[in-house]
Write a protein that holds these residues in place. Structure first.
Motif, PDB file in Angstrom:
ATOM      1  N   UNK A  42      -1.204   4.500   0.633  1.00  0.00           N
ATOM      2  CA  UNK A  42       0.251   4.498   0.436  1.00  0.00           C
ATOM      3  C   UNK A  42       0.907   5.278   1.567  1.00  0.00           C
ATOM      4  N   UNK A  43       2.033   4.771   2.020  1.00  0.00           N
ATOM      5  CA  UNK A  43       2.776   5.475   3.062  1.00  0.00           C
ATOM      6  C   UNK A  43       4.109   5.950   2.503  1.00  0.00           C
ATOM      7  N   UNK A  44       4.666   6.946   3.169  1.00  0.00           N
ATOM      8  CA  UNK A  44       5.940   7.526   2.772  1.00  0.00           C
ATOM      9  C   UNK A  44       6.872   7.441   3.970  1.00  0.00           C
ATOM     10  N   UNK A  45       8.065   6.931   3.754  1.00  0.00           N
ATOM     11  CA  UNK A  45       9.066   6.885   4.805  1.00  0.00           C
ATOM     12  C   UNK A  45       9.981   8.094   4.648  1.00  0.00           C
ATOM     13  N   UNK A  46      10.083   8.897   5.692  1.00  0.00           N
ATOM     14  CA  UNK A  46      10.975  10.045   5.721  1.00  0.00           C
ATOM     15  C   UNK A  46      11.880   9.835   6.927  1.00  0.00           C
TER      16      UNK A  46
END
Length: 78
Positions: A42-46
């Protein structure tokens, strides 16, 4: 050790895609191809930054290890 203890022991924080790829010894193209197949962590966009949490990386590694063991078992029984 139980999965619950493993999750609690995971370090807080995240790494960039480049840091993840370096740690896993894969290239970015492989990571994005895996993402298209639904096999990447899973990736997180910040903002504009794309991160992978340490927890997601550890979970992904456990899943990949289990998949590899299952494939190895299938080869041995074939």
């Amino acid at each position: 050790m139980s999965d619950e203890k493993n999750q609690q022991a995971a370090p807080f924080g995240a790494m960039t895609c480049d840091e993840f790829c370096k740690a896993m010894q894969i290239n970015r193209k492989t990571l994005w191809e895996m993402r298209k197949r639904g096999e990447a962590p899973e990736i997180v966009f910040v903002g504009r930054k794309i991160l992978i949490t340490h927890r997601a990386a550890e979970q992904w590694a456990r899943e990949m290890e289990a998949k590899s063991r299952a494939q190895s078992d299938e080869r041995e029984t074939a």
